[in-house]
Motif scaffolding. Structure first.
Motif, PDB file in Angstrom:
ATOM      1  N   ASP A 302      -2.479   2.498 -24.648  1.00 43.77           N
ATOM      2  CA  ASP A 302      -1.558   3.298 -23.854  1.00 43.77           C
ATOM      3  C   ASP A 302      -2.301   4.103 -22.787  1.00 43.77           C
ATOM      4  O   ASP A 302      -2.071   5.293 -22.608  1.00 43.77           O
ATOM      5  N   GLY A 303      -3.214   3.476 -22.084  1.00 45.82           N
ATOM      6  CA  GLY A 303      -3.969   4.169 -21.055  1.00 45.82           C
ATOM      7  C   GLY A 303      -4.566   3.191 -20.079  1.00 45.82           C
ATOM      8  O   GLY A 303      -4.313   1.990 -20.131  1.00 45.82           O
ATOM      9  N   ALA A 304      -5.352   3.724 -19.133  1.00 40.89           N
ATOM     10  CA  ALA A 304      -5.999   2.902 -18.133  1.00 40.89           C
ATOM     11  C   ALA A 304      -7.414   3.390 -17.920  1.00 40.89           C
ATOM     12  O   ALA A 304      -7.705   4.583 -18.028  1.00 40.89           O
ATOM     13  N   ALA A 305      -8.319   2.449 -17.621  1.00 39.14           N
ATOM     14  CA  ALA A 305      -9.703   2.779 -17.323  1.00 39.14           C
ATOM     15  C   ALA A 305      -9.947   2.551 -15.842  1.00 39.14           C
ATOM     16  O   ALA A 305      -9.510   1.536 -15.274  1.00 39.14           O
ATOM     17  N   ALA A 306     -10.646   3.512 -15.209  1.00 36.10           N
ATOM     18  CA  ALA A 306     -11.023   3.342 -13.815  1.00 36.10           C
ATOM     19  C   ALA A 306     -12.104   2.269 -13.706  1.00 36.10           C
ATOM     20  O   ALA A 306     -12.993   2.175 -14.559  1.00 36.10           O
ATOM     21  N   LEU A 307     -12.038   1.446 -12.665  1.00 35.04           N
ATOM     22  CA  LEU A 307     -13.014   0.390 -12.427  1.00 35.04           C
ATOM     23  C   LEU A 307     -13.678   0.615 -11.076  1.00 35.04           C
ATOM     24  O   LEU A 307     -12.998   0.844 -10.073  1.00 35.04           O
ATOM     25  N   GLY A 308     -15.001   0.532 -11.053  1.00 37.25           N
ATOM     26  CA  GLY A 308     -15.718   0.648  -9.793  1.00 37.25           C
ATOM     27  C   GLY A 308     -16.067   2.081  -9.444  1.00 37.25           C
ATOM     28  O   GLY A 308     -15.990   2.982 -10.288  1.00 37.25           O
ATOM     29  N   PRO A 309     -16.481   2.282  -8.158  1.00 35.18           N
ATOM     30  CA  PRO A 309     -16.471   1.263  -7.101  1.00 35.18           C
ATOM     31  C   PRO A 309     -17.515   0.180  -7.353  1.00 35.18           C
ATOM     32  O   PRO A 309     -18.677   0.494  -7.642  1.00 35.18           O
ATOM     33  N   ALA A 310     -17.093  -1.064  -7.274  1.00 37.77           N
ATOM     34  CA  ALA A 310     -17.939  -2.212  -7.560  1.00 37.77           C
ATOM     35  C   ALA A 310     -18.465  -2.778  -6.243  1.00 37.77           C
ATOM     36  O   ALA A 310     -17.687  -3.097  -5.339  1.00 37.77           O
ATOM     37  N   PHE A 311     -19.780  -2.895  -6.147  1.00 38.28           N
ATOM     38  CA  PHE A 311     -20.399  -3.494  -4.964  1.00 38.28           C
ATOM     39  C   PHE A 311     -20.352  -5.007  -5.105  1.00 38.28           C
ATOM     40  O   PHE A 311     -20.712  -5.564  -6.143  1.00 38.28           O
ATOM     41  N   MET A 312     -19.895  -5.687  -4.050  1.00 34.08           N
ATOM     42  CA  MET A 312     -19.676  -7.130  -4.097  1.00 34.08           C
ATOM     43  C   MET A 312     -20.489  -7.809  -3.005  1.00 34.08           C
ATOM     44  O   MET A 312     -20.390  -7.458  -1.829  1.00 34.08           O
ATOM     45  N   LYS A 313     -21.290  -8.807  -3.405  1.00 32.82           N
ATOM     46  CA  LYS A 313     -22.027  -9.641  -2.459  1.00 32.82           C
ATOM     47  C   LYS A 313     -21.280 -10.951  -2.324  1.00 32.82           C
ATOM     48  O   LYS A 313     -21.082 -11.675  -3.311  1.00 32.82           O
TER      49      LYS A 313
END
Length: 510
Positions: A302-313
């Motif tokens: 019943d929640g959410a996890a923050a993702l990133g900021p993810a560096f993308m090549k």
């Protein structure tokens, strides 16, 4: 800029997110079926487009499938084989290259249907080992002395969201044929990609499956309106595809498919010699960098996890196909995540209410495994807006550490992770003229779902695998673990002084 499909004639994947059918593309075993399995088999006639002309081929598809399942129960087809019988006349171009053996990698499109709802899934990377070719000049009948390529491999799971009679039916087939000389050296050219279509319209499914209604357990009692301290509010998974960005046609995703289908039906009136054209990678391939950030729901918690900021090549345009007959452009690119020299997203800390009442805090890392993530974009060019559909597919593994339950540290050890990688698939829709929605070059929102496998290696002195599996791992429902990522515009290597360089960090949206 557009970024997809491995061959121009392959159809885009249709996903009915809000409908009765869910196609789960992660290679994750489903629950045990409620009835005995069946070995299903069907033989179908195909027509394959070789450079020398159309050739007939008989294709036999086999798989072990359940007789019946419950709604939203994942089905994994087992012991899958696709036997492709090629006549002698189809082999002349290989023997002309002094080839002595022929192998293949097959990709079969299968149509999953229940009631009025259908979705296409791709059975990819089915490998057929090398078989000897008959020598030239032997045999009087070209329909004899051919070869049978037996392709096998694991394929995606599928789940049906409503009760009724479900069918799994083979559709288009693509073969990447590799030929070798007697001393084992590849011929020149070493490979040939051949697209095959069904030669008849007869409805002959591989399998019929009875889908029975499955009433789930009662929903948990809602908690208070305010989230627990440190807890992120869950992102809202849409019942229908996400609302379009301002200026974007609200039916863009449907029109992309409709326009593509219209053009394919008109191919008979076009000049097949003019399409498709595959542009060599060295003409168009370049590199780029960007960031993405967002949120991933953990439905059970019943929640959410923050993702990133993810560096993308990013490596853009590894494959670029312009099909003037179908009025489409299909481009494939690749992405690798990077954080402190590792192929992963930055660690993120999230607090959830385990089982609805116990605050649990953990640091989570999503690690990229296997080959680079694939970015596929399908653009329709016979309309002024140039609508496009982009799909990003990444193989990830989740690792947990620094776990606290109700403020008390819980030693989970250094290797508490999902027992196998899982597939994260995100989709975005946009248009080029005027720019709106998600475009690979300009960024925007991508949304999708992931199914989290069970955990292993959790606990020091005690086995905590069942605890995390029960609390976090997916149950195969379409709304599990909804993810929304916001990508920033690309900083492209060919324009290092452009306004998007150096790459910016986007503000994630819920």
């Amino acid at each position: 800029m557009t970024l997809d499909a491995r061959a121009a004639a392959r159809r885009p994947l249709h996903l009915a997110l809000g409908g009765a059918l869910v196609v789960a593309t992660a290679l994750i075993p489903g629950a045990e079926s409620v009835a005995a399995d069946q070995t299903s088999e069907v033989t179908l006639p195909y027509t394959c487009s070789f450079p020398s002309g159309a050739e007939k081929a008989d294709v036999t598809v086999k798989a072990v499938l359940p007789v019946s399942v419950r709604t939203e129960e994942e089905i994994r087809p087992g012991d899958v084989t696709v036997d492709v019988s090629l006549a002698r006349s189809a082999l002349a171009q290989f023997t002309a290259l002094e080839a002595s053996t022929l192998s293949a990698v097959a990709e079969l499109t299968v149509r999953n249907t229940i009631g009025e709802h259908s979705a296409d899934a791709s059975w990819q990377q089915l490998e057929a080992p090398a078989v000897p070719l008959p020598p030239q000049g032997e045999g009087e009948d070209e329909d004899q002395d051919g070869v049978v390529l037996a392709a096998t491999g694991e394929v995606p799971t599928v789940a049906f969201g409503s009760p009724g009679r479900a069918t799994i039916t083979p559709a288009a087939l693509s073969l990447t044929l590799a030929s070798f000389t007697e001393d084992g050296a590849p011929t020149s050219p070493p490979e040939l990609t051949v697209v095959c279509e069904r030669a008849d319209d007869e409805e002959r499914p591989l399998a019929d499956i009875t889908v029975r209604d499955n009433a789930g357990p009662p929903a948990p009692t809602p908690g208070p309106d305010e989230p627990a301290p440190g807890k992120e509010e869950p992102a809202e998974p849409p019942e229908k595809p996400a609302p379009p960005a301002p200026g974007l046609d609200p039916d863009a995703h449907r029109k992309i498919d409709d326009l593509t289908e219209e053009r394919r039906e008109a191919l008979d009136e076009a000049d097949p010699g003019s399409c498709p054209i595959e542009i060599p990678p060295e003409w168009v391939m370049t590199t780029a960098e960007t960031y993405a950030a967002g949120y991933a729901n953990a439905v059970k918690l019943d929640g959410a996890a923050a993702l990133g900021p993810a560096f993308m090549k990013v490596v853009l345009n590894k494959r670029y196909i312009n099909d003037s007959c179908a009025s489409t452009v299909d481009v494939t690119s690749e992405v690798d995540f990077e954080y402190e020299g590792k192929r992963q997203l930055p660690p993120t800390q999230a607090t959830f209410l385990s089982y609805g009442f116990m605050p649990t805090t953990a640091t989570m890392v999503l690690e990229q495994v296997g080959p680079p993530a694939v970015v596929q974009t399908h653009t329709v060019t016979n309309t002024p807006t140039y609508p496009e559909e982009s799909t990003v597919t990444a193989q990830l593994s989740m690792r947990l550490y620094d776990v606290k339950v109700n403020g008390v540290p819980l030693d989970v050890g250094p290797n508490c992770r999902t027992e196998r990688p899982f597939e994260q698939v995100l989709k975005g829709y946009g248009q080029s003229y005027p720019p709106a929605g998600y475009l690979v070059a300009t960024g925007g929102n991508l949304t999708g779902y992931a199914h989290i496998p069970p955990f292993k290696g959790c606990g020091v002195g005690e086995n905590l695998d069942p605890l995390f599996t029960s609390a976090i791992s997916s149950v195969g429902k379409k709304a599990d673990n909804y993810t929304k990522m916001t990508q920033a515009p690309l900083c492209v290597a060919t324009n290092p002084d452009g306004p998007d360089c150096p790459p910016k960090v986007p503000k994630p949206e819920r």
